[in-house]
Design a protein around this motif. Sequence first.
Motif, PDB file in Angstrom:
ATOM      1  N   PRO A   1       6.176   6.463  10.091  1.00  0.00           N
ATOM      2  CA  PRO A   1       6.793   5.598  11.103  1.00  0.00           C
ATOM      3  C   PRO A   1       6.115   4.235  11.233  1.00  0.00           C
ATOM      4  O   PRO A   1       6.729   3.288  11.723  1.00  0.00           O
ATOM      5  CB  PRO A   1       6.655   6.387  12.401  1.00  0.00           C
ATOM      6  CG  PRO A   1       5.929   7.630  12.089  1.00  0.00           C
ATOM      7  CD  PRO A   1       5.741   7.757  10.630  1.00  0.00           C
TER       8      PRO A   1
ATOM      9  N   GLN B   1      12.253   2.285   3.539  1.00  0.00           N
ATOM     10  CA  GLN B   1      12.508   3.575   2.905  1.00  0.00           C
ATOM     11  C   GLN B   1      11.351   4.545   3.029  1.00  0.00           C
ATOM     12  O   GLN B   1      11.453   5.678   2.600  1.00  0.00           O
ATOM     13  CB  GLN B   1      12.800   3.358   1.428  1.00  0.00           C
ATOM     14  CG  GLN B   1      14.113   2.666   1.225  1.00  0.00           C
ATOM     15  CD  GLN B   1      14.505   2.704  -0.210  1.00  0.00           C
ATOM     16  OE1 GLN B   1      13.715   2.366  -1.082  1.00  0.00           O
ATOM     17  NE2 GLN B   1      15.705   3.138  -0.492  1.00  0.00           N
ATOM     18  N   ARG B   2      10.241   4.092   3.580  1.00  0.00           N
ATOM     19  CA  ARG B   2       9.053   4.951   3.596  1.00  0.00           C
ATOM     20  C   ARG B   2       9.084   5.910   4.769  1.00  0.00           C
ATOM     21  O   ARG B   2       9.652   5.626   5.826  1.00  0.00           O
ATOM     22  CB  ARG B   2       7.803   4.071   3.679  1.00  0.00           C
ATOM     23  CG  ARG B   2       7.771   2.977   2.640  1.00  0.00           C
ATOM     24  CD  ARG B   2       6.713   3.240   1.612  1.00  0.00           C
ATOM     25  NE  ARG B   2       6.845   2.318   0.492  1.00  0.00           N
ATOM     26  CZ  ARG B   2       6.009   1.307   0.271  1.00  0.00           C
ATOM     27  NH1 ARG B   2       5.000   1.096   1.081  1.00  0.00           N
ATOM     28  NH2 ARG B   2       6.178   0.531  -0.764  1.00  0.00           N
ATOM     29  N   ALA B   3       8.411   7.040   4.580  1.00  0.00           N
ATOM     30  CA  ALA B   3       8.467   8.111   5.579  1.00  0.00           C
ATOM     31  C   ALA B   3       7.630   7.822   6.811  1.00  0.00           C
ATOM     32  O   ALA B   3       7.999   8.184   7.922  1.00  0.00           O
ATOM     33  CB  ALA B   3       8.011   9.416   4.939  1.00  0.00           C
TER      34      ALA B   3
ATOM     35  N   ALA C   1       0.844  -1.184   0.000  1.00  0.00           N
ATOM     36  CA  ALA C   1       0.000   0.000   0.000  1.00  0.00           C
ATOM     37  C   ALA C   1       0.880   1.234   0.000  1.00  0.00           C
ATOM     38  O   ALA C   1       2.040   1.184   0.382  1.00  0.00           O
ATOM     39  CB  ALA C   1      -0.924   0.002   1.214  1.00  0.00           C
ATOM     40  N   SER C   2       0.291   2.349  -0.423  1.00  0.00           N
ATOM     41  CA  SER C   2       1.069   3.587  -0.527  1.00  0.00           C
ATOM     42  C   SER C   2       1.307   4.171   0.863  1.00  0.00           C
ATOM     43  O   SER C   2       0.812   3.678   1.860  1.00  0.00           O
ATOM     44  CB  SER C   2       0.330   4.594  -1.385  1.00  0.00           C
ATOM     45  OG  SER C   2      -0.725   5.152  -0.638  1.00  0.00           O
ATOM     46  N   GLU C   3       2.055   5.266   0.889  1.00  0.00           N
ATOM     47  CA  GLU C   3       2.456   5.852   2.167  1.00  0.00           C
ATOM     48  C   GLU C   3       1.294   6.479   2.917  1.00  0.00           C
ATOM     49  O   GLU C   3       1.414   6.807   4.087  1.00  0.00           O
ATOM     50  CB  GLU C   3       3.518   6.916   1.915  1.00  0.00           C
ATOM     51  CG  GLU C   3       4.687   6.353   1.178  1.00  0.00           C
ATOM     52  CD  GLU C   3       5.986   6.929   1.670  1.00  0.00           C
ATOM     53  OE1 GLU C   3       6.062   7.391   2.812  1.00  0.00           O
ATOM     54  OE2 GLU C   3       6.939   6.914   0.888  1.00  0.00           O
ATOM     55  N   LEU C   4       0.182   6.711   2.239  1.00  0.00           N
ATOM     56  CA  LEU C   4      -0.958   7.313   2.938  1.00  0.00           C
ATOM     57  C   LEU C   4      -1.698   6.290   3.777  1.00  0.00           C
ATOM     58  O   LEU C   4      -2.525   6.645   4.596  1.00  0.00           O
ATOM     59  CB  LEU C   4      -1.921   7.948   1.934  1.00  0.00           C
ATOM     60  CG  LEU C   4      -1.516   9.318   1.408  1.00  0.00           C
ATOM     61  CD1 LEU C   4      -2.551   9.812   0.430  1.00  0.00           C
ATOM     62  CD2 LEU C   4      -1.370  10.321   2.548  1.00  0.00           C
ATOM     63  N   ARG C   5      -1.471   5.021   3.544  1.00  0.00           N
ATOM     64  CA  ARG C   5      -2.190   3.989   4.297  1.00  0.00           C
ATOM     65  C   ARG C   5      -1.269   2.834   4.681  1.00  0.00           C
ATOM     66  O   ARG C   5      -1.450   1.710   4.213  1.00  0.00           O
ATOM     67  CB  ARG C   5      -3.385   3.482   3.506  1.00  0.00           C
ATOM     68  CG  ARG C   5      -3.177   3.414   2.030  1.00  0.00           C
ATOM     69  CD  ARG C   5      -4.422   2.935   1.334  1.00  0.00           C
ATOM     70  NE  ARG C   5      -5.134   3.993   0.645  1.00  0.00           N
ATOM     71  CZ  ARG C   5      -5.902   3.787  -0.422  1.00  0.00           C
ATOM     72  NH1 ARG C   5      -6.063   2.578  -0.889  1.00  0.00           N
ATOM     73  NH2 ARG C   5      -6.522   4.781  -1.004  1.00  0.00           N
TER      74      ARG C   5
END
Lengths: 451, 344
Positions: free
Chosen positions: A416, A412-414, A215-219
């Motif tokens: 936490p 690597q994702r922002a 899933a993307s960084e928003l979820r």
Amino acid sequence: MTDATSQTGLPGAQPRKSLHAADARTRRRNASEARFRFFGAAAIAISILALIVLLTSVLGNGLSAFRQTFITMPVALDAKVLDKSGTGDIEVMKKVTTIGYAKVIEKALTAALAEKGIATDGLDAKQISGLLSQEAAASLRNQVLADPSMVGQTVDVKLLANGRVDGFFKGRVTMDSAKLDSNISPEQLELALKMREAGLMSVSFNSGFLFGGDASELRPEAAGLGVAILGSAYMMLIVLVLALPIGVAASIYLEEFAPKNKWTDLIEVNISNLAAVPSIVFGILGLAIFINFMGLPQSAPIVGGLVLTLMTLPTIIIATRAALKAVPPSIRDAALGIGASKMQAITHHVLPLAMPGILTGTIIGLAQALGETAPLLLIGMVAFVREFPGAPPEGFFDPASALPVQVYNFTQRADPAFVERASGAIIVLLVFLLLMNAVAILLRRRFERRW
Amino acid sequence: MTLMKLTASTIAIAAVSATAAMARDNIQIAGSSTVLPYATIVAEAFGENFDFPTPVVEGGGSGAGRKKLCEGVGENTIDIANSSSRIKQSDIDLCKTNGVEEIMEVRIGYDGIVFASDIGGPDFAFTPADWYNALAAEVVKDGQLVPNTAKTWADVNANFPAQDILAFIPGTKHGTREVFDVKVLEAGCKASGAEEALVAAKGEEDGKKACLALRTDGLSVDIDGDYTETLARIAANKNAIGVFGLSFYQNNTDKLKVATMDGVVPSTESIASGEYPVSRPLFFYVKKAHLGVIPGLKEYIEFFVSDDMAGPEGPLAAYGLVSDPELAKTQEAVAAETPMGALN
């Protein structure tokens, strides 16, 4: 002569003392022996300590990824909104996007809160719906499109809570950090606490982590390993099917048939050399041959499998040759002696006896390939892949990810929340490696013969 | 017998791989790791709401992405390259030699670059000149060009606390570094008067180049990894100040304290209005020959720049993208499939 020397001792030697009292030289020898043992034990202790540190950090960070906060509530699926034609035509229903479904869920959440008598003072609609994951709308839409008869009814659905709310129940987010956090407020967390008391929110096993796509960084709460596990499984299948027969055939020829000359020596040196080549080199090779020359698709398990096959082959050949060498020549001689052909001697006698060793080597080679990321980097597998690949053999050509790649991607994702996901993915990878190595040990124990 | 079966299946697999010329039905994207999160957000929503499969998005860096785009036309090459800096003439030339004639340039919005330190540390109000004086190899002191000896921020600017200088800046392979060089170091070099002195001492070209020379005594550290690495380094060393993307900072506001630049607090608003100086446009480049060949490519591009996605209220803005005020123009260009002209 010998008698005389043993009685008188060497000239200049000390007079003999009792064997029970250790002299200085014996004490030194004993002390160095003790030191030697101590160094060995210390080496083991250091390795165990390192293992414990690694495991505690991975387990401590990652175990929480297997549990997830869900919101369970009744949702009224309004036919007017979700099925504008009123005919249940799936193509018309598809026109309603996740934005439309998000509104339906928002309404349902407000209704559920009102029903339970939970006050939502000071929170606007956006903040209340912010407790839900953005994945919620998508999962509801998929459920409805899979079963259009649900429209018009009120159904109980289990939806993902936002990653920050989930982090709050897992201890990653606190009231203090929420004050500084631009993505969540302490008021929202208090509402979440009330919802948990009222039974709207609960923490339970997270099957989505094992079976869902990325899933993307928003979820971050929706990110799962399904695609990566399937991709890794496809690649292992390809490696097994290709590397085992090729490796075994090459080893049998080299070990049993090939004449000993400088050509076979050269081949032997090269095989040992290849086993030590950095794996990224195989990635470069894979890009040049399989993608650019043969025109195979990018990000596909078939290319990953082929590259890993090349990487695993030397390991398998070396292990197989060792296993074949370990079969005593007397067995070959006996078989040949009673009139078997060379091929019969090998396929009927040598190969079955060497099989446990061959399989152990293969499994260790596979385990090595399973944990490999570098060669996949160049063939486009280090990517965001959300769609599951199809069933084999066509699925081998669909884009897929791999387990170690997913670990790398998560780190690597922002957000936490991806930290626990990365560690969770490491746990899954470790479990697979452990299983494979256990099978290797089992095979060796059960079937290995010693002479 | 088993050996025979294995051989047979090997041949079967090989036969399957030989007939690999299957039609690709998913979009393939590669490039900038700054654009990557935005691209995954759009890809995810695209896969959910359209009948096309979710595009595959790779990172790898802006330069690598553009190079991949220019590898040629065909199903085993990518369709879109994400880029955090504008395409270079060398890329366009490479494209031409490989038969990629027309490329569409799509600007998706702006990205801010922020300076942030540990949440427990003091506040900072920087100007580019402060950063130049803290990190450059040579600075102007009392009208003289001298090697940089500043040890604490108080040495740089008397208004700052006496905290040791330690800066984590993006490594040279990042597109972010280019912006840092131009908008911070060069601007600071000019503002502090060092450029004049350097040009006087070394000549026009070398003097300007010397503006970008950083001190090598370990107080300025290049980070070749991602922002997560910078964050981890700051957690380990509370005195340090790091360079982050605005979106990364917005996702970690509980751990980081942001510094102002020229008195402006970085936010999507202050970057959109142009008040905050350190920002850059983000792009993606589309291979026009693939439009109509790869299913869903046009729809994906249109969806990306639609108001629902890239608009000021969309999910990309929520994640930290500064929405482009001229988005409507981009939408028109995308709808008309206008290829980019020559670089100016």
